[in-house]
Design a protein around this motif. Structure first.
Motif, PDB file in Angstrom:
ATOM      1  N   PRO A   1       0.811  -1.223   0.000  1.00 23.66           N
ATOM      2  CA  PRO A   1       0.000   0.000   0.000  1.00 23.66           C
ATOM      3  C   PRO A   1       0.843   1.273   0.000  1.00 23.66           C
ATOM      4  O   PRO A   1       0.373   2.329  -0.451  1.00 23.66           O
ATOM      5  N   GLU A   2       2.088   1.183   0.470  1.00 25.46           N
ATOM      6  CA  GLU A   2       2.943   2.375   0.523  1.00 25.46           C
ATOM      7  C   GLU A   2       3.168   2.970  -0.866  1.00 25.46           C
ATOM      8  O   GLU A   2       3.252   4.194  -1.023  1.00 25.46           O
ATOM      9  N   LEU A   3       3.302   2.118  -1.882  1.00 22.98           N
ATOM     10  CA  LEU A   3       3.495   2.657  -3.233  1.00 22.98           C
ATOM     11  C   LEU A   3       2.280   3.457  -3.667  1.00 22.98           C
ATOM     12  O   LEU A   3       2.420   4.565  -4.208  1.00 22.98           O
ATOM     13  N   ILE A   4       1.103   2.930  -3.424  1.00 23.02           N
ATOM     14  CA  ILE A   4      -0.120   3.650  -3.799  1.00 23.02           C
ATOM     15  C   ILE A   4      -0.202   4.975  -3.050  1.00 23.02           C
ATOM     16  O   ILE A   4      -0.607   6.005  -3.607  1.00 23.02           O
ATOM     17  N   ASP A   5       0.196   4.974  -1.777  1.00 25.83           N
ATOM     18  CA  ASP A   5       0.200   6.213  -0.998  1.00 25.83           C
ATOM     19  C   ASP A   5       1.119   7.254  -1.623  1.00 25.83           C
ATOM     20  O   ASP A   5       0.769   8.444  -1.720  1.00 25.83           O
ATOM     21  N   VAL A   6       2.305   6.822  -2.041  1.00 27.40           N
ATOM     22  CA  VAL A   6       3.254   7.747  -2.668  1.00 27.40           C
ATOM     23  C   VAL A   6       2.668   8.319  -3.954  1.00 27.40           C
ATOM     24  O   VAL A   6       2.745   9.530  -4.213  1.00 27.40           O
ATOM     25  N   VAL A   7       2.078   7.467  -4.762  1.00 23.68           N
ATOM     26  CA  VAL A   7       1.496   7.920  -6.028  1.00 23.68           C
ATOM     27  C   VAL A   7       0.367   8.908  -5.782  1.00 23.68           C
ATOM     28  O   VAL A   7       0.264   9.944  -6.467  1.00 23.68           O
ATOM     29  N   ARG A   8      -0.453   8.647  -4.794  1.00 19.54           N
ATOM     30  CA  ARG A   8      -1.568   9.565  -4.508  1.00 19.54           C
ATOM     31  C   ARG A   8      -1.083  10.915  -3.989  1.00 19.54           C
ATOM     32  O   ARG A   8      -1.641  11.960  -4.313  1.00 19.54           O
ATOM     33  N   LYS A   9      -0.014  10.889  -3.192  1.00 23.98           N
ATOM     34  CA  LYS A   9       0.514  12.144  -2.644  1.00 23.98           C
ATOM     35  C   LYS A   9       1.224  12.980  -3.703  1.00 23.98           C
ATOM     36  O   LYS A   9       1.092  14.200  -3.738  1.00 23.98           O
ATOM     37  N   LEU A  10       1.998  12.325  -4.560  1.00 24.25           N
ATOM     38  CA  LEU A  10       2.824  13.053  -5.520  1.00 24.25           C
ATOM     39  C   LEU A  10       2.112  13.323  -6.850  1.00 24.25           C
ATOM     40  O   LEU A  10       2.550  14.183  -7.608  1.00 24.25           O
ATOM     41  N   GLU A  11       1.063  12.582  -7.142  1.00 21.80           N
ATOM     42  CA  GLU A  11       0.300  12.756  -8.382  1.00 21.80           C
ATOM     43  C   GLU A  11       1.211  12.853  -9.599  1.00 21.80           C
ATOM     44  O   GLU A  11       1.166  13.826 -10.371  1.00 21.80           O
ATOM     45  N   PRO A  12       2.066  11.856  -9.824  1.00 25.49           N
ATOM     46  CA  PRO A  12       2.991  11.932 -10.958  1.00 25.49           C
ATOM     47  C   PRO A  12       2.268  11.771 -12.285  1.00 25.49           C
ATOM     48  O   PRO A  12       1.158  11.233 -12.360  1.00 25.49           O
ATOM     49  N   ALA A  13       2.931  12.219 -13.348  1.00 29.03           N
ATOM     50  CA  ALA A  13       2.397  12.002 -14.694  1.00 29.03           C
ATOM     51  C   ALA A  13       2.606  10.558 -15.122  1.00 29.03           C
ATOM     52  O   ALA A  13       1.849  10.035 -15.950  1.00 29.03           O
ATOM     53  N   VAL A  14       3.637   9.908 -14.551  1.00 31.19           N
ATOM     54  CA  VAL A  14       3.957   8.549 -14.952  1.00 31.19           C
ATOM     55  C   VAL A  14       4.632   7.811 -13.805  1.00 31.19           C
ATOM     56  O   VAL A  14       5.382   8.415 -13.030  1.00 31.19           O
ATOM     57  N   VAL A  15       4.339   6.528 -13.692  1.00 31.19           N
ATOM     58  CA  VAL A  15       5.094   5.639 -12.808  1.00 31.19           C
ATOM     59  C   VAL A  15       5.993   4.807 -13.707  1.00 31.19           C
ATOM     60  O   VAL A  15       5.527   4.132 -14.622  1.00 31.19           O
ATOM     61  N   PHE A  16       7.288   4.883 -13.452  1.00 34.91           N
ATOM     62  CA  PHE A  16       8.297   4.237 -14.287  1.00 34.91           C
ATOM     63  C   PHE A  16       8.910   3.092 -13.491  1.00 34.91           C
ATOM     64  O   PHE A  16       9.435   3.293 -12.407  1.00 34.91           O
ATOM     65  N   LEU A  17       8.834   1.880 -14.022  1.00 38.46           N
ATOM     66  CA  LEU A  17       9.378   0.700 -13.353  1.00 38.46           C
ATOM     67  C   LEU A  17      10.670   0.249 -14.026  1.00 38.46           C
ATOM     68  O   LEU A  17      10.831   0.396 -15.232  1.00 38.46           O
ATOM     69  N   ALA A  18      11.554  -0.315 -13.246  1.00 38.57           N
ATOM     70  CA  ALA A  18      12.746  -0.961 -13.792  1.00 38.57           C
ATOM     71  C   ALA A  18      13.333  -1.864 -12.727  1.00 38.57           C
ATOM     72  O   ALA A  18      13.609  -1.416 -11.622  1.00 38.57           O
ATOM     73  N   SER A  19      13.498  -3.132 -13.060  1.00 39.79           N
ATOM     74  CA  SER A  19      14.120  -4.085 -12.145  1.00 39.79           C
ATOM     75  C   SER A  19      13.400  -4.109 -10.797  1.00 39.79           C
ATOM     76  O   SER A  19      13.978  -3.840  -9.743  1.00 39.79           O
ATOM     77  N   CYS A  20      12.123  -4.439 -10.835  1.00 39.47           N
ATOM     78  CA  CYS A  20      11.334  -4.565  -9.605  1.00 39.47           C
ATOM     79  C   CYS A  20      10.341  -5.702  -9.784  1.00 39.47           C
ATOM     80  O   CYS A  20      10.253  -6.313 -10.847  1.00 39.47           O
ATOM     81  N   ARG A  21       9.586  -5.994  -8.752  1.00 41.83           N
ATOM     82  CA  ARG A  21       8.551  -7.022  -8.835  1.00 41.83           C
ATOM     83  C   ARG A  21       7.519  -6.661  -9.902  1.00 41.83           C
ATOM     84  O   ARG A  21       7.293  -5.495 -10.200  1.00 41.83           O
ATOM     85  N   MET A  22       6.886  -7.693 -10.446  1.00 37.68           N
ATOM     86  CA  MET A  22       5.724  -7.451 -11.296  1.00 37.68           C
ATOM     87  C   MET A  22       4.621  -6.810 -10.469  1.00 37.68           C
ATOM     88  O   MET A  22       4.357  -7.235  -9.344  1.00 37.68           O
TER      89      MET A  22
ATOM     90  N   SER B   1       0.899  -6.300  -9.439  1.00 38.32           N
ATOM     91  CA  SER B   1      -0.333  -7.087  -9.520  1.00 38.32           C
ATOM     92  C   SER B   1      -1.405  -6.283 -10.249  1.00 38.32           C
ATOM     93  O   SER B   1      -1.332  -5.052 -10.370  1.00 38.32           O
ATOM     94  N   ALA B   2      -2.411  -6.985 -10.740  1.00 41.47           N
ATOM     95  CA  ALA B   2      -3.526  -6.313 -11.404  1.00 41.47           C
ATOM     96  C   ALA B   2      -4.194  -5.324 -10.442  1.00 41.47           C
ATOM     97  O   ALA B   2      -4.631  -4.240 -10.852  1.00 41.47           O
ATOM     98  N   ARG B   3      -4.242  -5.686  -9.173  1.00 42.21           N
ATOM     99  CA  ARG B   3      -4.861  -4.797  -8.174  1.00 42.21           C
ATOM    100  C   ARG B   3      -4.050  -3.520  -8.013  1.00 42.21           C
ATOM    101  O   ARG B   3      -4.624  -2.417  -7.945  1.00 42.21           O
ATOM    102  N   THR B   4      -2.730  -3.634  -7.949  1.00 45.60           N
ATOM    103  CA  THR B   4      -1.888  -2.444  -7.815  1.00 45.60           C
ATOM    104  C   THR B   4      -1.998  -1.566  -9.051  1.00 45.60           C
ATOM    105  O   THR B   4      -2.135  -0.336  -8.956  1.00 45.60           O
ATOM    106  N   LEU B   5      -1.944  -2.182 -10.230  1.00 45.75           N
ATOM    107  CA  LEU B   5      -2.058  -1.408 -11.467  1.00 45.75           C
ATOM    108  C   LEU B   5      -3.382  -0.648 -11.533  1.00 45.75           C
ATOM    109  O   LEU B   5      -3.420   0.510 -11.954  1.00 45.75           O
ATOM    110  N   ALA B   6      -4.445  -1.284 -11.091  1.00 50.14           N
ATOM    111  CA  ALA B   6      -5.765  -0.647 -11.141  1.00 50.14           C
ATOM    112  C   ALA B   6      -5.846   0.554 -10.209  1.00 50.14           C
ATOM    113  O   ALA B   6      -6.663   1.467 -10.423  1.00 50.14           O
ATOM    114  N   ALA B   7      -5.010   0.575  -9.167  1.00 48.71           N
ATOM    115  CA  ALA B   7      -5.041   1.667  -8.198  1.00 48.71           C
ATOM    116  C   ALA B   7      -4.169   2.853  -8.606  1.00 48.71           C
ATOM    117  O   ALA B   7      -4.176   3.881  -7.929  1.00 48.71           O
ATOM    118  N   ILE B   8      -3.413   2.700  -9.690  1.00 48.88           N
ATOM    119  CA  ILE B   8      -2.535   3.787 -10.150  1.00 48.88           C
ATOM    120  C   ILE B   8      -3.230   4.515 -11.295  1.00 48.88           C
ATOM    121  O   ILE B   8      -3.504   3.935 -12.345  1.00 48.88           O
TER     122      ILE B   8
END
Length: 255
Positions: A105-126, A128-135
């Motif tokens: 949930p911490e990642l979702i919290d960060v995204v909600r606070k910072l309201e970025p234009a994009v979340v960029f992944l590299a070398s991390c866990r896949m 989940s569909a639930r996490t993607l839906a919350a971004i």
């Protein structure tokens, strides 16, 4: 935390920091979410369920060999870093948020606070569909391989190991719930240098792939994400086993 245009999610790694710093040079400060990697035991158990213990034991042998050899081959990585003027660690003042998992949930919290234009992944866990839906913004990923032909691990190595030198490269793609299966945005291809090995391929790929990472973010900011059809077959790859690695090195000179 101040609002940032990019939230970058990763387990870390020198070649990943080279990309992060190139994005910072172009777009200004970005927030980095640094997740805790899987424990070695957990990682091996997960792979064994999918591939069997014989394959996993062989992969572990290669990983140990590479770790031992890396101390003797570090000069190759250092030459890439120096020649390409890469910055391979966090800069002073870099905003880093540590989380247990990219699916926490911490990642979702960060995204909600910072309201970025994009979340960029590299070398991390896949994610989940639930996490993607919350971004609520686009989620893209940097992959050290040409998708979809070299999904998974060690894409650059496997292109060389199979004699497919023209597909030694990297991909930026839209993220879905599969393993590097999202629509391709950009790809960069290059060539390994004499002395490059599986220990240095990722740094080599990162060096010539910085531009496609920047271009992908520019497209997000402009609202112009345009997937491309590569026309390539799809296959997922893993670490080579120790016998695959040694045989390929002897037969093809690909180490």
């Amino acid at each position: 935390m101040e609002r940032r245009p990019i939230v970058f999610v990763t387990e870390g790694g020198e070649h990943i920091w080279a990309i992060i710093n190139s994005l910072t040079d172009r777009f200004g400060p970005i927030a980095v979410v640094l997740e805790t990697p899987y424990s070695k035991r957990e990682l091996l158990m997960r792979r064994a369920k999918k591939l069997g213990w014989v394959s996993v034991a062989g992969q572990l042998g290669t990983m140990v060999l590479i770790r031992v050899a890396k101390s003797f081959l570090s000069g190759g990585i250092e030459r890439i870093v120096a020649k390409e003027k890469l910055k391979t660690g966090p800069r002073s003042g870099q905003e880093i948020v540590a989380v247990a998992s990219a699916n926490s949930p911490e990642l979702i919290d960060v995204v909600r606070k910072l309201e970025p234009a994009v979340v960029f992944l590299a070398s991390c866990r896949m994610l989940s569909a639930r996490t993607l839906a919350a971004i609520p913004c686009p989620v893209i990923n940097y992959h050290s391989g040409i998708n979809p032909k070299y999904r998974g691990m060690n894409g650059g190595y496997w292109a060389l190991a199979t004699g497919d030198h023209g597909n030694f490269g990297s991909t930026v793609h839209i993220v879905d719930a599969g393993v590097d299966t999202g629509s391709v945005l950009y790809q960069a291809r290059g060539n390994p240098a004499k002395g490059d090995t599986i220990a240095s391929y990722a740094m080599r790929q990162a060096a010539f792939s910085r531009d496609i990472c920047i271009k992908s973010v520019e497209d997000v900011l402009a609202g112009q994400l345009t997937p491309v059809d590569t026309g390539l077959p799809s296959q997922q790859w893993y670490h080579p086993t120790i016998w695959q690695y040694l045989w390929t090195g002897i037969r093809r000179g690909v180490w």
